[in-house]
Design a protein around this motif. Structure first.
Motif, PDB file in Angstrom:
ATOM      1  N   SER A 162     -19.142  -6.851  -8.684  1.00  0.00           N
ATOM      2  CA  SER A 162     -17.929  -6.311  -8.056  1.00  0.00           C
ATOM      3  C   SER A 162     -16.810  -7.343  -8.037  1.00  0.00           C
ATOM      4  N   LEU A 163     -17.178  -8.624  -8.135  1.00  0.00           N
ATOM      5  CA  LEU A 163     -16.146  -9.664  -8.219  1.00  0.00           C
ATOM      6  C   LEU A 163     -15.293  -9.498  -9.461  1.00  0.00           C
ATOM      7  N   LEU A 164     -15.970  -9.064 -10.535  1.00  0.00           N
ATOM      8  CA  LEU A 164     -15.268  -9.025 -11.814  1.00  0.00           C
ATOM      9  C   LEU A 164     -14.429  -7.769 -11.974  1.00  0.00           C
ATOM     10  N   SER A 165     -14.660  -6.788 -11.142  1.00  0.00           N
ATOM     11  CA  SER A 165     -13.884  -5.559 -11.311  1.00  0.00           C
ATOM     12  C   SER A 165     -12.456  -5.804 -10.860  1.00  0.00           C
ATOM     13  N   SER A 166     -11.564  -5.109 -11.490  1.00  0.00           N
ATOM     14  CA  SER A 166     -10.162  -5.403 -11.250  1.00  0.00           C
ATOM     15  C   SER A 166      -9.639  -4.779  -9.960  1.00  0.00           C
ATOM     16  N   GLU A 167     -10.401  -3.928  -9.367  1.00  0.00           N
ATOM     17  CA  GLU A 167      -9.915  -3.274  -8.156  1.00  0.00           C
ATOM     18  C   GLU A 167      -9.953  -4.262  -7.002  1.00  0.00           C
ATOM     19  N   LEU A 168      -8.868  -4.370  -6.338  1.00  0.00           N
ATOM     20  CA  LEU A 168      -8.794  -5.319  -5.233  1.00  0.00           C
ATOM     21  C   LEU A 168      -9.258  -4.649  -3.963  1.00  0.00           C
ATOM     22  N   LYS A 169     -10.180  -5.274  -3.282  1.00  0.00           N
ATOM     23  CA  LYS A 169     -10.673  -4.648  -2.067  1.00  0.00           C
ATOM     24  C   LYS A 169      -9.621  -4.675  -0.973  1.00  0.00           C
ATOM     25  N   ARG A 170      -8.728  -5.674  -1.084  1.00  0.00           N
ATOM     26  CA  ARG A 170      -7.768  -5.781   0.004  1.00  0.00           C
ATOM     27  C   ARG A 170      -6.591  -4.842  -0.153  1.00  0.00           C
ATOM     28  N   GLU A 171      -6.464  -4.218  -1.328  1.00  0.00           N
ATOM     29  CA  GLU A 171      -5.319  -3.318  -1.525  1.00  0.00           C
ATOM     30  C   GLU A 171      -5.492  -2.080  -0.670  1.00  0.00           C
ATOM     31  N   LEU A 172      -4.398  -1.665  -0.116  1.00  0.00           N
ATOM     32  CA  LEU A 172      -4.492  -0.497   0.756  1.00  0.00           C
ATOM     33  C   LEU A 172      -4.724   0.758  -0.069  1.00  0.00           C
ATOM     34  N   PRO A 173      -5.485   1.694   0.447  1.00  0.00           N
ATOM     35  CA  PRO A 173      -5.675   2.962  -0.273  1.00  0.00           C
ATOM     36  C   PRO A 173      -4.367   3.755  -0.334  1.00  0.00           C
ATOM     37  N   GLU A 174      -4.421   4.851  -1.104  1.00  0.00           N
ATOM     38  CA  GLU A 174      -3.220   5.578  -1.473  1.00  0.00           C
ATOM     39  C   GLU A 174      -2.360   5.973  -0.278  1.00  0.00           C
ATOM     40  N   GLU A 175      -3.001   6.441   0.773  1.00  0.00           N
ATOM     41  CA  GLU A 175      -2.198   6.990   1.871  1.00  0.00           C
ATOM     42  C   GLU A 175      -1.472   5.906   2.639  1.00  0.00           C
ATOM     43  N   PHE A 176      -1.820   4.653   2.420  1.00  0.00           N
ATOM     44  CA  PHE A 176      -1.157   3.608   3.162  1.00  0.00           C
ATOM     45  C   PHE A 176      -0.055   2.930   2.375  1.00  0.00           C
ATOM     46  N   VAL A 177       0.188   3.354   1.128  1.00  0.00           N
ATOM     47  CA  VAL A 177       1.256   2.747   0.337  1.00  0.00           C
ATOM     48  C   VAL A 177       2.593   3.196   0.894  1.00  0.00           C
ATOM     49  N   TYR A 178       3.483   2.259   1.065  1.00  0.00           N
ATOM     50  CA  TYR A 178       4.800   2.571   1.609  1.00  0.00           C
ATOM     51  C   TYR A 178       5.646   3.235   0.540  1.00  0.00           C
ATOM     52  N   ARG A 179       6.281   4.323   0.902  1.00  0.00           N
ATOM     53  CA  ARG A 179       7.109   5.047  -0.068  1.00  0.00           C
ATOM     54  C   ARG A 179       8.430   5.392   0.551  1.00  0.00           C
ATOM     55  N   ARG A 180       9.482   5.303  -0.258  1.00  0.00           N
ATOM     56  CA  ARG A 180      10.745   5.858   0.189  1.00  0.00           C
ATOM     57  C   ARG A 180      11.637   6.057  -1.026  1.00  0.00           C
ATOM     58  N   ALA A 181      12.754   6.726  -0.782  1.00  0.00           N
ATOM     59  CA  ALA A 181      13.701   6.985  -1.864  1.00  0.00           C
ATOM     60  C   ALA A 181      14.680   5.824  -1.959  1.00  0.00           C
ATOM     61  N   LEU A 182      15.177   5.576  -3.159  1.00  0.00           N
ATOM     62  CA  LEU A 182      16.139   4.495  -3.363  1.00  0.00           C
ATOM     63  C   LEU A 182      17.552   5.037  -3.277  1.00  0.00           C
ATOM     64  N   ARG A 183      18.464   4.165  -2.902  1.00  0.00           N
ATOM     65  CA  ARG A 183      19.878   4.534  -2.936  1.00  0.00           C
ATOM     66  C   ARG A 183      20.512   3.845  -4.141  1.00  0.00           C
ATOM     67  N   CYS A 184      21.751   4.234  -4.426  1.00  0.00           N
ATOM     68  CA  CYS A 184      22.402   3.634  -5.597  1.00  0.00           C
ATOM     69  C   CYS A 184      22.581   2.140  -5.399  1.00  0.00           C
ATOM     70  N   LEU A 185      22.942   1.697  -4.212  1.00  0.00           N
ATOM     71  CA  LEU A 185      22.981   0.269  -3.900  1.00  0.00           C
ATOM     72  C   LEU A 185      21.967   0.023  -2.806  1.00  0.00           C
ATOM     73  N   ASP A 186      20.973  -0.791  -3.108  1.00  0.00           N
ATOM     74  CA  ASP A 186      19.865  -0.901  -2.177  1.00  0.00           C
ATOM     75  C   ASP A 186      19.253  -2.294  -2.265  1.00  0.00           C
ATOM     76  N   MET A 187      18.564  -2.670  -1.210  1.00  0.00           N
ATOM     77  CA  MET A 187      17.789  -3.898  -1.242  1.00  0.00           C
ATOM     78  C   MET A 187      16.399  -3.584  -0.690  1.00  0.00           C
ATOM     79  N   VAL A 188      15.403  -4.128  -1.363  1.00  0.00           N
ATOM     80  CA  VAL A 188      14.026  -3.819  -0.994  1.00  0.00           C
ATOM     81  C   VAL A 188      13.302  -5.116  -0.721  1.00  0.00           C
ATOM     82  N   ALA A 189      12.660  -5.193   0.445  1.00  0.00           N
ATOM     83  CA  ALA A 189      11.888  -6.383   0.783  1.00  0.00           C
ATOM     84  C   ALA A 189      10.441  -6.046   1.109  1.00  0.00           C
ATOM     85  N   VAL A 190      10.098  -4.771   1.038  1.00  0.00           N
ATOM     86  CA  VAL A 190       8.750  -4.327   1.401  1.00  0.00           C
ATOM     87  C   VAL A 190       8.024  -3.894   0.147  1.00  0.00           C
TER      88      VAL A 190
END
Lengths: 321, 251
Positions: free
Chosen positions: A40-68
């Motif tokens: 499992s060490l060699l598999s590329s899936e990171l255990k610490r990565e959050l599952p799908e429902e925890f990924v932060y999502r939002r829409a972008l604006r024409c002028l925007d700054m993203v830090a998350v």
């Protein structure tokens, strides 16, 4: 396999994966390291990565700054011809942008480009003197290389995305991630106050730390070279290959800013300087012969302090005290 | 190319076509090439003259200005007896007429024997006069063609042309200049369009390459505001994910 050999192999695998900066965990049951756990060490899936429902999502604006970190989508409701999104991370991060789904008309003049750095009013950070790549290689166009290379990585903690969409209904989605950079060089500070230690380990390069506020800088420790030689020259630091300079200016490009102070000898006591410019930069020039290190703190200059500096100063070019 | 040739030529070969395929293809822009020719019959050199040939459309073969090939008569029949054959009569007539015309109306001065891959760049002043116009013409042709292609490109005007590194541009420019000075006509064919484009624009490109093709006009004040909004979002998201973690692991 004997127990010690297995443990040693496990340790070796852990070290190899840890070098990438991604941690993984082993499922150990009954103090026994199983082959499945090792694999499992060699598999590329990171255990610490959050599952799908925890990924932060939002829409972008024409002028925007993203830090998350997260997934960001832009959908054009009307033609958007000049749009830009700034990405910024912590000083010790580098930025990774992945095209998830891009629905644009490349032939119709639409484009989505990632720039390695920030560009404002024709001035770029890091400047050409401080960046390892030539200018045209810092732009990465989706229409040209986006399908074959969907992940673009920056060289420092800032990146930008330029896009132009002519038709309403066009959209694109990118995933923004931050990766670890053990020796950050070229940083834009997210905050007007903070502290930082810049280390250049025997590399022939120039590194800049940019603070886009008028600040007072306090340099706590400067170590240039292995010996504490007093290489002070009347003419300044132009001759030595390793020095630190404080720059101030009103643009992004560090090569077009005014030098406020030069430091080319090691010292331990604090040295303070107020720089009343829109952009304050601590720049270290390194020849590659030594390990150079500078530690400094900075705090925002208040409105009153700025007024005071304006009253005292005769010159117009970026107030300094 | 003039070589030491046997005085009799094989029947199926034109005597003045001793060119390698690369050299043939190199003669792209010139319609006419003139060669020094020895025509001999039966081990005796009948005449020597400068003969011009024209490049045919597919640029892969040469044809003479004369409508028919000059064929060498058979060696079997003695020379005196050939007059009796009517076919040979015609051929001989034609040959004599051609030679007479060539002698009477000599070809233009710039026709000369082409020497390729020779080490005598200074021997022919005509050659040097001739090669620069060829180069310039070739250069213009290439420049114009590439200029049109770039204009027809569907990319937006904000994009930059594909740019090469400064070192390769300088190296190519040096190479181009070197060839111009040495006047090596035969090397034209090896240049491709990219070389010409880079050499032409290299100086301008070096100056312009430092200008970012795409930029945003933004004040620092606006940049700071957007940065502060992003920071606030980051703090809020951090607090949210901390809360979630506490909910998951704190149970």
């Amino acid at each position: 396999m004997s127990g010690t050999l297995r443990a040693q192999l496990c340790f070796l695998l852990l070290s190899v994966t840890a070098l990438r900066g991604h941690a993984r965990f082993l499922d150990i049951q009954d103090n026994e390291i199983s082959p499945e756990g090792l694999l499992s060490l060699l598999s590329s899936e990171l255990k610490r990565e959050l599952p799908e429902e925890f990924v932060y999502r939002r829409a972008l604006r024409c002028l925007d700054m993203v830090a998350v970190e997260g997934q960001f989508t832009f959908t054009a409701e009307r033609p958007q011809l000049n749009c830009a999104v700034f990405f910024i991370g912590e000083p010790s991060d580098i930025i990774s942008i992945e095209y998830d789904s891009v629905n644009i008309d490349c032939r119709g003049g639409d484009f989505v480009k990632v720039f390695d750095g920030w560009v404002m009013k024709g001035e770029k950070f890091p400047s050409s003197q401080d960046h390892p790549l030539p200018l045209y290689e810092r732009y990465s166009d989706y229409c040209e290389t986006g399908v074959t290379r969907p992940i673009v990585r920056s060289s420092q903690n800032v990146a930008m995305l330029f896009f132009r969409l002519h038709q309403s209904g066009s959209s694109f989605t990118v995933t923004f991630r931050k990766l670890i950079n053990p020796f950050p060089c070229n940083v834009i500070s997210q905050t007007p106050e903070g502290s930082f230690t810049m280390i250049i380990p025997q590399q022939h390069r120039n590194c800049s730390f940019s603070i886009i506020y008028p600040v007072e800088i306090q340099i706590g420790e400067l170590s240039l070279g292995q010996h504490n030689d007093l290489k002070r020259s009347i003419l300044g630091c132009a001759g030595s290959g390793d020095f630190v300079e404080l720059l101030g200016g009103n643009g992004m490009d560090t090569s077009k800013m005014f030098p406020m102070a030069d430091l080319c000898y090691s010292f331990n006591g604090p040295a303070q300087m107020k720089v009343g410019c829109d952009n304050t930069v601590v720049r270290m020039v390194s020849s590659g012969k030594f390990v150079n290190r500078v530690s400094f703190q900075y705090r925002l200059l208040g409105h009153q302090e700025l007024q005071q500096m304006k009253g005292n100063s005769v010159e117009d070019v970026c107030l300094r005290a | 190319m003039i070589k030491d040739r046997p005085e009799t030529f094989p029947r199926d070969q034109m005597p003045y076509l001793e060119k390698t395929p690369n050299e043939s293809k190199a003669m792209l822009s010139s319609q006419k090439r003139c060669f020094f020719v020895k025509i001999s019959v039966d081990s005796a050199i009948q005449t020597q003259a400068t003969k011009c040939v024209t490049l045919v459309a597919d640029r892969n073969s040469w044809k003479t200005d004369a409508p028919r090939k000059v064929q060498n008569p058979s060696k079997d029949i003695p020379f005196t007896h050939r007059f009796s054959s009517p076919l040979f009569d015609m051929k001989l007539n034609f040959l004599v007429t051609t030679v007479a015309l060539l002698v009477a109306f000599p070809p233009p001065y710039e026709c000369r024997a082409i020497e390729s891959s020779s080490n005598q760049p200074a021997t022919d002043p005509d050659g040097e006069r001739q090669s620069p116009p060829v180069w310039a013409r070739l250069g213009e042709e290439y420049f114009i063609r590439l200029g049109n292609r770039n204009q027809n490109s569907p990319r937006s005007p904000a994009d930059s042309f594909p740019e090469t590194s400064q070192y390769s541009k300088r190296a190519l420019q040096l190479q181009l200049t070197q060839r111009l000075l040495e006047g090596k006509v035969g090397n034209i064919g090896r240049l491709d369009g990219n070389y010409a484009l880079r050499a032409l624009d290299s100086v301008e490109r070096e100056r312009r390459s430092e200008e970012p093709p795409i930029s945003l006009d933004l004040t620092f004040h606006l940049l700071r505001e957007v940065l502060e909004m992003a920071r606030a979002e980051q703090m809020a998201q951090q607090a949210h994910s901390n809360r979630k973690m506490m909910e998951i692991f704190g149970k």
